[in-house]
Each structure stands twice: as structure tokens, then as C-alpha cells.
Design a protein around this motif. Structure first.
Motif, PDB file in Angstrom:
ATOM      1  N   ALA A 177       0.829  -1.210   0.000  1.00 18.34           N
ATOM      2  CA  ALA A 177       0.000   0.000   0.000  1.00 18.34           C
ATOM      3  C   ALA A 177       0.861   1.255   0.000  1.00 18.34           C
ATOM      4  CB  ALA A 177      -0.922  -0.011   1.219  1.00 18.34           C
ATOM      5  N   LEU A 178       1.959   1.236   0.750  1.00 19.93           N
ATOM      6  CA  LEU A 178       2.840   2.401   0.808  1.00 19.93           C
ATOM      7  C   LEU A 178       3.500   2.651  -0.546  1.00 19.93           C
ATOM      8  CD1 LEU A 178       4.128   4.590   2.573  1.00 19.93           C
ATOM      9  CD2 LEU A 178       5.900   2.947   3.190  1.00 19.93           C
ATOM     10  N   VAL A 179       3.965   1.586  -1.188  1.00 17.72           N
ATOM     11  CA  VAL A 179       4.612   1.727  -2.495  1.00 17.72           C
ATOM     12  C   VAL A 179       3.625   2.262  -3.525  1.00 17.72           C
ATOM     13  CG1 VAL A 179       5.660   0.462  -4.400  1.00 17.72           C
ATOM     14  CG2 VAL A 179       6.361  -0.022  -2.052  1.00 17.72           C
ATOM     15  N   LEU A 180       2.422   1.703  -3.556  1.00 20.76           N
ATOM     16  CA  LEU A 180       1.437   2.134  -4.544  1.00 20.76           C
ATOM     17  C   LEU A 180       0.995   3.575  -4.300  1.00 20.76           C
ATOM     18  CD1 LEU A 180      -0.755  -1.094  -4.797  1.00 20.76           C
ATOM     19  CD2 LEU A 180       0.908  -0.238  -6.461  1.00 20.76           C
ATOM     20  N   THR A 181       0.921   3.966  -3.035  1.00 20.41           N
ATOM     21  CA  THR A 181       0.502   5.329  -2.715  1.00 20.41           C
ATOM     22  C   THR A 181       1.524   6.352  -3.183  1.00 20.41           C
ATOM     23  OG1 THR A 181      -0.728   4.563  -0.777  1.00 20.41           O
ATOM     24  CG2 THR A 181      -0.134   6.892  -0.844  1.00 20.41           C
ATOM     25  N   LEU A 182       2.806   6.029  -3.042  1.00 19.18           N
ATOM     26  CA  LEU A 182       3.865   6.983  -3.372  1.00 19.18           C
ATOM     27  C   LEU A 182       4.379   6.834  -4.797  1.00 19.18           C
ATOM     28  CD1 LEU A 182       5.958   6.775  -0.065  1.00 19.18           C
ATOM     29  CD2 LEU A 182       4.229   8.470  -0.687  1.00 19.18           C
ATOM     30  N   ALA A 183       3.913   5.804  -5.515  1.00 16.57           N
ATOM     31  CA  ALA A 183       4.454   5.535  -6.852  1.00 16.57           C
ATOM     32  C   ALA A 183       4.203   6.678  -7.821  1.00 16.57           C
ATOM     33  CB  ALA A 183       3.855   4.239  -7.400  1.00 16.57           C
TER      34      ALA A 183
ATOM     35  N   VAL B 267       4.622  15.121  11.447  1.00 12.60           N
ATOM     36  CA  VAL B 267       5.180  14.120  12.352  1.00 12.60           C
ATOM     37  C   VAL B 267       5.046  14.641  13.778  1.00 12.60           C
ATOM     38  CG1 VAL B 267       7.272  12.864  12.998  1.00 12.60           C
ATOM     39  CG2 VAL B 267       6.811  13.375  10.586  1.00 12.60           C
ATOM     40  N   ASP B 268       4.524  13.807  14.686  1.00 14.36           N
ATOM     41  CA  ASP B 268       4.308  14.279  16.053  1.00 14.36           C
ATOM     42  C   ASP B 268       5.482  13.914  16.967  1.00 14.36           C
ATOM     43  OD1 ASP B 268       4.007  11.572  16.708  1.00 14.36           O
ATOM     44  OD2 ASP B 268       1.819  11.655  16.631  1.00 14.36           O
ATOM     45  N   ALA B 269       5.431  14.416  18.194  1.00 13.16           N
ATOM     46  CA  ALA B 269       6.534  14.243  19.141  1.00 13.16           C
ATOM     47  C   ALA B 269       6.723  12.782  19.531  1.00 13.16           C
ATOM     48  CB  ALA B 269       6.290  15.096  20.383  1.00 13.16           C
ATOM     49  N   ASP B 270       5.620  12.042  19.654  1.00 12.03           N
ATOM     50  CA  ASP B 270       5.731  10.632  20.034  1.00 12.03           C
ATOM     51  C   ASP B 270       6.524   9.848  18.996  1.00 12.03           C
ATOM     52  OD1 ASP B 270       4.832   8.228  21.668  1.00 12.03           O
ATOM     53  OD2 ASP B 270       3.986   7.722  19.702  1.00 12.03           O
ATOM     54  N   THR B 271       6.345  10.177  17.725  1.00  8.98           N
ATOM     55  CA  THR B 271       7.085   9.496  16.664  1.00  8.98           C
ATOM     56  C   THR B 271       8.574   9.810  16.759  1.00  8.98           C
ATOM     57  OG1 THR B 271       5.137   9.608  15.231  1.00  8.98           O
ATOM     58  CG2 THR B 271       7.247   9.167  14.173  1.00  8.98           C
ATOM     59  N   ILE B 272       8.913  11.064  17.069  1.00  7.85           N
ATOM     60  CA  ILE B 272      10.321  11.423  17.259  1.00  7.85           C
ATOM     61  C   ILE B 272      10.907  10.650  18.437  1.00  7.85           C
ATOM     62  CG2 ILE B 272      11.911  13.288  17.856  1.00  7.85           C
ATOM     63  CD1 ILE B 272      10.903  13.554  15.047  1.00  7.85           C
ATOM     64  N   ASP B 273      10.141  10.522  19.514  1.00  2.55           N
ATOM     65  CA  ASP B 273      10.630   9.800  20.692  1.00  2.55           C
ATOM     66  C   ASP B 273      10.916   8.336  20.362  1.00  2.55           C
ATOM     67  OD1 ASP B 273      10.435  12.075  22.214  1.00  2.55           O
ATOM     68  OD2 ASP B 273       8.475  11.566  23.068  1.00  2.55           O
TER      69      ASP B 273
ATOM     70  N   MET C  66      14.391   8.239  10.393  1.00  2.00           N
ATOM     71  CA  MET C  66      13.652   7.085  10.916  1.00  2.00           C
ATOM     72  C   MET C  66      12.262   7.494  11.384  1.00  2.00           C
ATOM     73  SD  MET C  66      16.516   4.721  12.835  1.00  2.00           S
ATOM     74  CE  MET C  66      17.252   6.022  13.840  1.00  2.00           C
ATOM     75  N   ALA C  67      12.154   8.679  11.958  1.00  2.00           N
ATOM     76  CA  ALA C  67      10.836   9.169  12.365  1.00  2.00           C
ATOM     77  C   ALA C  67       9.921   9.315  11.154  1.00  2.00           C
ATOM     78  CB  ALA C  67      10.979  10.505  13.093  1.00  2.00           C
ATOM     79  N   GLY C  68      10.480   9.796  10.047  1.00  2.00           N
ATOM     80  CA  GLY C  68       9.685   9.913   8.831  1.00  2.00           C
ATOM     81  C   GLY C  68       9.191   8.566   8.333  1.00  2.00           C
ATOM     82  N   LEU C  69      10.045   7.548   8.419  1.00  2.00           N
ATOM     83  CA  LEU C  69       9.640   6.208   7.989  1.00  2.00           C
ATOM     84  C   LEU C  69       8.550   5.645   8.894  1.00  2.00           C
ATOM     85  CD1 LEU C  69      13.144   4.685   7.147  1.00  2.00           C
ATOM     86  CD2 LEU C  69      11.404   5.487   5.539  1.00  2.00           C
ATOM     87  N   ILE C  70       8.705   5.836  10.203  1.00  2.00           N
ATOM     88  CA  ILE C  70       7.673   5.367  11.140  1.00  2.00           C
ATOM     89  C   ILE C  70       6.350   6.074  10.855  1.00  2.00           C
ATOM     90  CG2 ILE C  70       6.989   5.306  13.567  1.00  2.00           C
ATOM     91  CD1 ILE C  70       9.985   5.105  14.264  1.00  2.00           C
ATOM     92  N   HIS C  71       6.435   7.364  10.618  1.00  2.00           N
ATOM     93  CA  HIS C  71       5.240   8.171  10.349  1.00  2.00           C
ATOM     94  C   HIS C  71       4.509   7.666   9.104  1.00  2.00           C
ATOM     95  CE1 HIS C  71       2.763  11.810  10.063  1.00  2.00           C
ATOM     96  NE2 HIS C  71       3.118  11.891   8.791  1.00  2.00           N
ATOM     97  N   LEU C  72       5.246   7.424   8.028  1.00  2.00           N
ATOM     98  CA  LEU C  72       4.613   6.950   6.797  1.00  2.00           C
ATOM     99  C   LEU C  72       4.066   5.535   6.961  1.00  2.00           C
ATOM    100  CD1 LEU C  72       7.081   8.264   4.067  1.00  2.00           C
ATOM    101  CD2 LEU C  72       4.809   9.149   4.631  1.00  2.00           C
ATOM    102  N   ALA C  73       4.755   4.702   7.738  1.00  2.00           N
ATOM    103  CA  ALA C  73       4.282   3.335   7.949  1.00  2.00           C
ATOM    104  C   ALA C  73       2.973   3.307   8.733  1.00  2.00           C
ATOM    105  CB  ALA C  73       5.349   2.528   8.680  1.00  2.00           C
ATOM    106  N   GLU C  74       2.760   4.298   9.585  1.00  2.00           N
ATOM    107  CA  GLU C  74       1.535   4.339  10.385  1.00  2.00           C
ATOM    108  C   GLU C  74       0.397   5.056   9.662  1.00  2.00           C
ATOM    109  OE1 GLU C  74       2.809   6.089  14.083  1.00  2.00           O
ATOM    110  OE2 GLU C  74       3.101   4.098  14.968  1.00  2.00           O
TER     111      GLU C  74
END
Length: 249
Positions: A90-96, A166-172, A148-156
Motif C-alpha cells: 500500500a505504501l509503495v502504490l501510494t507513493l508511486a 510528524v508528532d513528538a511521540d514518533t520522534i521519541d 527514521m521518524a519519517g519512515l515510522i510516520h509513513l508506515a503508520e
């Protein structure tokens, strides 16, 4: 190519024998599983560290489990494998369909977290600091955490992650991963033979060592002589206070 692909900077390749080429927006992911001896060989190759290649790698040195492995271990559960495959697809197709880089902002609180990380990292990079011998890697640490925070954010947020900050919890959570990679980077660079000059300078400043003037470099060329140090004899005395070596003119 890796240096340009890591930053997304335009890459130009000029050749006298054929037409010059360029890649406007390179993007490269490098994932390697190698033996420790390979890392040591790479570190000894001219330019690999000086050009910044090793500074851009996140190292993981897992414990050797040979002799303790579980034979006949269960495979990855089907529901976990299915969720991974569907989410990644889903992530690949969304960003393709994207042609321009998406700018994903941080919330004000998340930006504050990043500044806190930078403040914590800075003294570690000083001469004698915990990361003083891996300044090249440590200087890119905060950027790696934000990536890494950006990757976590996109995965969620598979289908609209680029449209929300991106929120503070993701940075943490990314910072927790950063702590892991920092510990392993220290071990990896120690194993590869990190630059000992900052550590030796601290020992010299505190009187534990004194460097002897190096002999002149031979006129025939070759490598310069290795430095030689005198060790303060007080360090061999149990529970002794080491006093600075008196320097004479």
C-alpha cells in the motif's frame, strides 16, 4: 553514488570516453549483511571514511548465537507476514505516482524534541566526548533519527502520511532506535579501528601519557613513523593518583 543518493543531490558523471550522464533525484538504499572482517577491510580502504561513506551507515552488530540457536524454530506467523506485505504494498502504490519530493513537516512539539536531541549530542562530539572519535558518524546522528521518524510516520499513515505532520511521540520512538544504533556504531568503529587521536590527546592532557617527538620521515617515502608514547609510571601503582609528567625543555 551512495553519497549523492543518501542526500538526494543531483549526481553527475563525466567521462571523456563517452557521453556525460546525470541523475536529477537519486535515491539509494543500502542494506548489507557482512562478516566483521569485511567491515575492517572496508575501513582500511582509502577514502571510505574520509569521503563520509561510513558516517552514513547505521550499524547493527547482533550477538553471535551459534551454539545457542533454537533448532526447528517456528516461522513468522502468517498474519504478521500478510500485514507486512499488505502495508508495504500500500505504501509503495501510494507513493508511486509522486514526481516531486513530499515535504513532511514536524509539529512544534516534535521540532522541540529534535532540538533536545541536538543539544544532547553536541557535547558528545567534543574532543574527549563520548563520540569524540566518531565525529563523522555522530554529526549525522540527529538527521538519521529524523529520517527514521519519517519512515515510522509513513508506515503508520500509509495513505496520507505526507499530508499530516510528524508528532513528538514518533520522534521519541525514533530516538529509541537512535540509541540502539549509536551503541552499535561505537562498537563497530572500535572493531574497525576508530581514530584514537582524540582519546590519546585526553590522556596526554591529564598526564597519563607523553608523546615522544616522532622521528623524521624517511626521504625514501613510505608511511610516516607511528607515534611513540611514554606512560606515566604512577598508573602502575594501585590506587595511585596520577600526577602530570613534568615536561622539560
Amino acid at each position: 553514488m551512495f553519497l549523492k543518493g543518501h542526500a538526494g543531490d543531483m549526481m553527475r558523471v563525466g567521462r571523456l570516453s563517452r557521453e556525460s550522464q546525470h541523475v536529477a533525484k537519486p535515491a539509494l538504499t543500502l542494506g548489507l549483511a557482512v562478516q566483521p572482517d569485511v567491515l575492517r577491510d572496508i575501513a582500511s580502504m582509502p577514502g571510505f571514511r574520509g569521503l563520509g561513506l561510513l558516517a552514513r551507515i547505521l550499524f547493527a552488530l547482533p550477538e553471535n548465537t551459534v551454539g545457542f540457536r533454537r533448532i526447528g524454530a517456528d516461522p513468522v506467523p502468517a498474519e504478521v507476514a500478510d500485514a507486512y506485505r499488505e502495508s508495504l504494498g500500500a505504501l509503495v502504490l501510494t507513493l508511486a505516482g509522486w514526481t516531486d519530493p513530499a515535504v513532511v513537516p514536524l509539529t512544534e512539539e516534535a521540532n522541540g524534541r529534535v532540538l533536545d536531541i541536538e543539544r544532547a549530542v553536541e557535547p558528545r562530539l567534543a574532543p574527549g566526548g563520548a563520540w569524540g572519535h566518531i565525529v563523522d558518524w555522530g554529526s549525522k546522528y540527529t538527521g538519521a533519527v529524523v529520517r527514521m521518524a519519517g519512515l515510522i510516520h509513513l508506515a503508520e499513515h500509509l495513505r496520507d502520511g505526507w499530508s499530516r505532520p510528524v508528532d513528538a511521540d514518533t520522534i521519541d520512538r525514533a530516538a529509541q532506535l537512535g540509541d540502539y544504533y549509536a551503541a552499535h556504531a561505537l562498537a563497530a568503529f572500535d572493531d574497525m579501528g576508530a581514530d584514537l587521536e582524540p582519546a590519546l590527546a585526553v590522556l596526554d592532557a591529564h598526564g597519563y601519557l607523553r608523546q615522544i617527538d616522532a622521528p623524521a620521515r624517511p626521504r625514501t617515502g613510505g608511511r610516516p613513523p607511528s607515534p611513540t608514547f611514554l606512560v606515566n609510571p604512577d598508573v602502575h601503582q594501585p590506587n595511585a593518583t596520577v600526577h602530570p609528567i613534568r615536561r622539560t625543555a
